[in-house]
Design a protein around this motif. Sequence first.
Motif, PDB file in Angstrom:
ATOM      1  N   PRO A   1      29.264 -47.982 -47.877  1.00  0.00           N
ATOM      2  CA  PRO A   1      28.388 -48.292 -48.641  1.00  0.00           C
ATOM      3  C   PRO A   1      26.984 -47.373 -49.022  1.00  0.00           C
ATOM      4  O   PRO A   1      26.719 -47.334 -50.173  1.00  0.00           O
ATOM      5  N   PHE A   2      26.827 -46.581 -48.119  1.00  0.00           N
ATOM      6  CA  PHE A   2      25.343 -45.776 -48.443  1.00  0.00           C
ATOM      7  C   PHE A   2      25.945 -44.552 -49.240  1.00  0.00           C
ATOM      8  O   PHE A   2      25.155 -44.173 -50.273  1.00  0.00           O
ATOM      9  N   VAL A   3      27.019 -43.979 -49.061  1.00  0.00           N
ATOM     10  CA  VAL A   3      27.369 -42.848 -50.059  1.00  0.00           C
ATOM     11  C   VAL A   3      27.821 -43.458 -51.457  1.00  0.00           C
ATOM     12  O   VAL A   3      27.225 -43.065 -52.464  1.00  0.00           O
ATOM     13  N   VAL A   4      28.324 -44.520 -51.428  1.00  0.00           N
ATOM     14  CA  VAL A   4      28.959 -45.074 -52.711  1.00  0.00           C
ATOM     15  C   VAL A   4      27.615 -45.597 -53.625  1.00  0.00           C
ATOM     16  O   VAL A   4      27.438 -45.261 -54.751  1.00  0.00           O
ATOM     17  N   TYR A   5      26.853 -46.300 -52.954  1.00  0.00           N
ATOM     18  CA  TYR A   5      25.779 -46.818 -53.608  1.00  0.00           C
ATOM     19  C   TYR A   5      24.402 -45.963 -53.897  1.00  0.00           C
ATOM     20  O   TYR A   5      23.761 -45.983 -54.942  1.00  0.00           O
TER      21      TYR A   5
END
Length: 216
Positions: free
Chosen positions: A183-187
């Motif tokens: 989630p951190f990378v994607v968002y």
Amino acid sequence: MVEFSLWDIVSNLLLAARWTLVLSLIAFVGGGLVGLALLVVRTTPNRSLQQAVALYVQLFQGTPLLMQLFLAYFGMAMLGVETSAWTAAAVALTLYSSAFLTEIWHGCVKSIGKGQWEAAQSLALNFGEQLRYVIFPQAARIAVAPTVGFLVQVVKGTALASVIGFVELTKAGTMITNATFKPFVVYSCVAVLYFLICYPISLYARSLEGKFHVQR
């Protein structure tokens, strides 16, 4: 868990960003056309029509865009009208944009001095001609900067369309997160793409506003 490289994530988000831009343009252009029609009605001497448009503006400004999306999608289905997420998002965002653009442009029209109206009347112009040849050209010059600036709000507003299943940038980010558990990378990538879309628009609006003040 599906293995996605950073490039895979970015490339998929870029594909979804196209639909964010398309939906934003449809909402902005459609909202502009509806807003212009409402502006003409709101500037008429007819008090009842003025109040009707004012109520329309307050309705869409005073209710959450999320609720408007739900009503456009689920409400129409309850009435027996089948609609896609794409259509519902376009309609809801167009009406939402039209209310704000009407208010922005109405403020610009009101900023034109009363003397300009009187000068137009002294030339024996009818109401439509007064707007077309005297009032709107002056108001349009004032309205350019805030209108362009509002486009940023439209772009960010498209993120809410994900709740009704429209696959734009935010929805694509959620889908990729569910597949990669990153989630951190994607968002972070989603946030960067929104910034790359919105920041140039904000700079352009600020530049237009500066030019207007200099010329005035």
